[in-house]
Design an enzyme around this catalytic site. Structure first.
Site, PDB file in Angstrom:
ATOM      1  N   THR A  98      93.441 -72.961  82.819  1.00 36.39           N
ATOM      2  CA  THR A  98      94.530 -73.755  82.261  1.00 36.39           C
ATOM      3  C   THR A  98      95.056 -72.987  81.063  1.00 36.39           C
ATOM      4  OG1 THR A  98      93.688 -75.876  83.043  1.00 36.39           O
ATOM      5  CG2 THR A  98      95.146 -75.930  81.131  1.00 36.39           C
ATOM      6  N   LYS A 173     100.207 -78.873  85.442  1.00 31.67           N
ATOM      7  CA  LYS A 173      98.930 -79.247  84.808  1.00 31.67           C
ATOM      8  C   LYS A 173      99.193 -79.899  83.455  1.00 31.67           C
ATOM      9  CE  LYS A 173      94.465 -79.421  84.004  1.00 31.67           C
ATOM     10  NZ  LYS A 173      93.417 -78.431  83.853  1.00 31.67           N
TER      11      LYS A 173
END
Lengths: 289, 289
Positions: A98, A173
């Site tokens: 991420t 995300k």
């Protein structure tokens, strides 16, 4: 069966690489900063480990990375002995970190300059999702490269989607984490209020969880929240890292995130309470303090 | 088959009374402040209407109320010509209004002083839930009275639970609204950010809605939010009424509701934008202004 390299054997990467070997049936080479974990992985799953990202990646068709943040990611890809320096033309770099949308676009450019390809592919589903191979994977990149990579990614995923060009997986995300921030704080305030009001939380949730207040978080976290159990799950430190990326991107694209910004501050309070490794649902502990 | 009275034929009460008549098969008498609506109801469903709450309630085994707020509720129950003055001993007053826990306890005392009983029974599920007879009903009161009333309530409900003594239904409904406030703001920030980031919202939600960010609101509201459609659903004016009750009760029980209080202010902005009748998901419109 493809030649696959996996770089970064953390709580997520370790089982994901395992699924690529066992479920995917691929020929897997791993690299990890601390070699002990790579040795342990090979002892458990077979395959090979290498001592640098470049060495790990030199024969691979697909190189996966799953590290801590943008800087770690740059280090294992475009840094000294980074994987991109050794990847063969046509190989695909798939990043499960991420990270920012910026670094994703930067890595696509760097990969294509070497005749390679890039997909940003951050995941959600946490440690349990990684261990059970049922992660949700949000991808960014070119359609054709996504189609080619998808069957490989499937080894650790339940849901895989292409969200748009490079960086779009990271942006998706971010939306996921923004939704969670407000949702978990709302849930924490609801349970906090319910306890103060003397309600039986289990009986309460049984009734309201099927309706307009219902959520994955309510279903999966109310019990541990009610018990004050937070030593598991997705750590507050990681959530703050993700929220910093969201808030930074929002500064760029002009989105207003008042509650996300506030909840990020609340997580700062949880860290100060000693909750750096607590689950994100520990926003309740802050209210009860 | 019981003798049932229904007081308050608003967007919720009108179809709920209809289900008591048609699905429940009860002998229903209705009362509404504006008589035209009561006449319309009788023309549609049969039964009778009365010109005062007292007259409507005098023969009933169960008297339902579903009005706007605490004051309206006191007026139709303990006010002049209120239903309690006429109810026969042993009859049950069942209040479907979203009101304070305080007024619920007050009405239980007033009912019992007359040899009657009381259940607070606020609902969730909105207009669609009322029309389809699939509401969630959160009850407060005595176990035995709840058991006796439940088969009657079932006519308009999918889920009915006893949350504790009188007022507990209202407290449970408050938890429901508190959870929704944070959740919807998080969802609004997520969709707002996703649009600013250039993502395809439908494709994005298809991927993230099954995971940790998933919720009833995401599933049922993302499409209309993405289209900027807010002229339906649960009105902001009603949400603010409910949040005022939550914040007032929290002042009493000491619960901290920082995001609920903030979202209540945001709904004030939506009202000022002309969105008094917009759905609660219109928090997105505020971010986009």
């Amino acid at each position: 069966m493809a030649k696959v390299t996996f770089i970064g054997l953390g709580v997520m990467g370790y089982p994901m690489a395992g699924h690529l070997k066992v479920k995917g049936g691929h020929d897997v080479t791993v690299y990890n900063r601390t070699t002990e974990k790579a040795e342990k992985w090979v002892a458990q799953f077979g395959g090979r480990f290498a001592l640098t990202p470049a060495d790990a990646a030199k024969d691979a068709d697909y190189v996966f990375t799953c590290v801590g943040n943008d800087d770690d990611l740059r280090s294992v890809t475009i840094g000294a002995d980074g994987c991109l320096s050794a990847m063969k033309p046509g190989a695909v770099l798939i990043d499960n970190t991420t990270a920012s949308a910026e670094v994703a676009r930067e890595l696509e450019t760097a990969a294509e300059a070497r005749g390679c390809h890039f997909i940003d592919a951050p995941v959600s589903g946490g440690q349990a999702g990684a261990e059970n191979g049922v992660l949700t994977v949000m991808c960014g990149g070119k359609q054709e490269i996504f189609e080619r990579s998808r069957p490989v990614i499937d080894a650790y995923a339940r849901m895989v989607g292409l969200m748009g060009p490079a960086g779009s997986g990271q942006l998706a995300k971010m939306v996921n984490q923004i939704c969670i921030a407000g949702l978990v704080q709302g849930l924490a305030e609801g349970i906090h209020f319910g306890k103060k009001a003397g309600l039986d939380i289990e009986a309460l949730i049984a009734v309201i969880s099927k309706g307009a207040a219902g959520s994955w978080q309510m279903e999966n976290r109310h019990k541990t929240m009610n018990e004050g159990k937070f030593d598991f799950g997705f750590a507050v430190d990681w959530m703050r890292k993700d929220l910093a990326i969201c808030l930074s991107e929002a500064r760029r694209n002009g989105a207003k995130l008042p509650v996300t910004a506030l909840v990020d501050q609340f997580y700062g309070d949880v860290q100060a309470m000693g909750g750096k490794r607590w689950d994100t649902s520990s926003l309740l502990a802050r209210l009860e303090k």
